[in-house]
Motif scaffolding. Structure first.
Motif, short mmCIF file in Angstrom:
data_model
loop_
_atom_site.label_atom_id
_atom_site.label_comp_id
_atom_site.label_asym_id
_atom_site.label_seq_id
_atom_site.Cartn_x
_atom_site.Cartn_y
_atom_site.Cartn_z
N GLY A 1 16.72 31.91 -11.76
CA GLY A 1 15.89 33.07 -12.07
C GLY A 1 16.64 34.04 -12.98
O GLY A 1 16.06 34.56 -13.94
N HIS A 2 17.91 34.27 -12.70
CA HIS A 2 18.73 35.13 -13.56
C HIS A 2 18.85 34.52 -14.96
O HIS A 2 18.70 35.21 -15.97
CB HIS A 2 20.13 35.32 -12.97
N ALA A 3 19.13 33.21 -15.00
CA ALA A 3 19.28 32.53 -16.30
C ALA A 3 18.00 32.62 -17.11
O ALA A 3 18.03 32.81 -18.33
CB ALA A 3 19.68 31.07 -16.08
N ASP A 4 16.86 32.51 -16.45
CA ASP A 4 15.57 32.61 -17.13
C ASP A 4 15.38 34.00 -17.76
O ASP A 4 14.92 34.11 -18.90
CB ASP A 4 14.45 32.32 -16.12
N ILE A 5 15.77 35.03 -17.05
CA ILE A 5 15.65 36.40 -17.58
C ILE A 5 16.54 36.54 -18.82
O ILE A 5 16.13 37.12 -19.83
CB ILE A 5 16.01 37.46 -16.51
N VAL A 6 17.75 36.01 -18.77
CA VAL A 6 18.67 36.08 -19.92
C VAL A 6 18.07 35.35 -21.12
O VAL A 6 18.01 35.89 -22.22
CB VAL A 6 20.06 35.51 -19.56
N LYS A 7 17.61 34.12 -20.91
CA LYS A 7 17.06 33.32 -22.02
C LYS A 7 15.84 34.01 -22.63
O LYS A 7 15.70 34.07 -23.85
CB LYS A 7 16.69 31.92 -21.53
N ARG A 8 14.97 34.53 -21.81
CA ARG A 8 13.79 35.22 -22.32
C ARG A 8 14.16 36.55 -22.97
O ARG A 8 13.56 36.96 -23.96
CB ARG A 8 12.78 35.40 -21.19
N GLY A 9 15.19 37.19 -22.44
CA GLY A 9 15.66 38.45 -23.01
C GLY A 9 16.21 38.29 -24.42
O GLY A 9 16.16 39.22 -25.22
N LEU A 10 16.71 37.10 -24.72
CA LEU A 10 17.25 36.86 -26.07
C LEU A 10 16.16 36.92 -27.15
O LEU A 10 16.48 37.06 -28.33
CB LEU A 10 17.97 35.51 -26.12
N LYS A 11 14.91 36.85 -26.75
CA LYS A 11 13.81 37.01 -27.71
C LYS A 11 13.62 38.48 -28.07
O LYS A 11 13.01 38.80 -29.08
CB LYS A 11 12.51 36.45 -27.12
N LEU A 12 14.16 39.38 -27.24
CA LEU A 12 14.01 40.82 -27.44
C LEU A 12 15.27 41.51 -27.95
O LEU A 12 15.18 42.54 -28.60
CB LEU A 12 13.60 41.48 -26.12
N PHE A 13 16.43 40.94 -27.62
CA PHE A 13 17.70 41.60 -27.91
C PHE A 13 18.59 40.72 -28.78
O PHE A 13 18.54 39.50 -28.70
CB PHE A 13 18.43 41.94 -26.60
#
Length: 153
Positions: free
Chosen positions: A17-29
């Motif tokens: 779940g944490h890894a998913d947030i990081v991967k998806r966050g890379l689309k924003l940051f």
């Protein structure tokens, strides 16, 4: 301006779940700093060194992700590492209530610090570090919940 987010947590352990947030966050940051913070109210189950190594291993091929540990207020750590955003995942309304309060305090401490919430992917929402620790403590296999092989160490 470069968009840098600090993704703070105790990450004991760091889950899919944490890894998913990081991967998806890379689309924003442009960059995400995974910050393993010391929580004065908790005693770690998995060592800080081991978890740092496992997270580093998980993202070893991504130059836009950095891993740090800190023993300070999250807002201060974000400021010290040049992060202008905090990235947080929300599994449910209980998480929102808790995270909303913290985001208000962080913004008060460091005025330009914005918190961005991502809703956890539905298939990962039931996963929590607390549950994974409990399963592991009693000998259950936890590999399905983690983005790395726990038994390597």
């Amino acid at each position: 301006m470069k968009k840098v987010a600090l993704f703070p947590g105790s990450f004991d352990p760091f889950t899919k779940g944490h890894a998913d947030i990081v991967k998806r966050g890379l689309k924003l940051f442009d960059e995400i700093i995974i910050g393993i913070g010391t929580n004065s109210a908790k005693k770690r189950y998995f060592s800080l060194e081991m978890m740092t190594d496992k997270i580093r291993e998980t993202f070893k091929d991504n130059e836009h992700i950095k891993i740090i540990s800190y023993d300070d207020l999250t807002a201060n750590a974000a400021h010290q590492h040049g992060a202008n955003f905090l990235l947080r995942g929300l599994r449910n309304t209980t998480d929102f209530e808790y995270e909303n309060t913290i985001s208000q305090v962080n913004r008060h401490l460091v005025g330009e610090l914005e918190t961005v919430f991502l809703i956890t992917s539905p298939e990962l929402a039931p996963i929590s570090s607390t549950i994974v620790r409990e399963l592991h403590k009693y000998g259950a296999k936890v590999d399905d919940y983690l983005p790395y092989d726990l038994e390597e160490n």
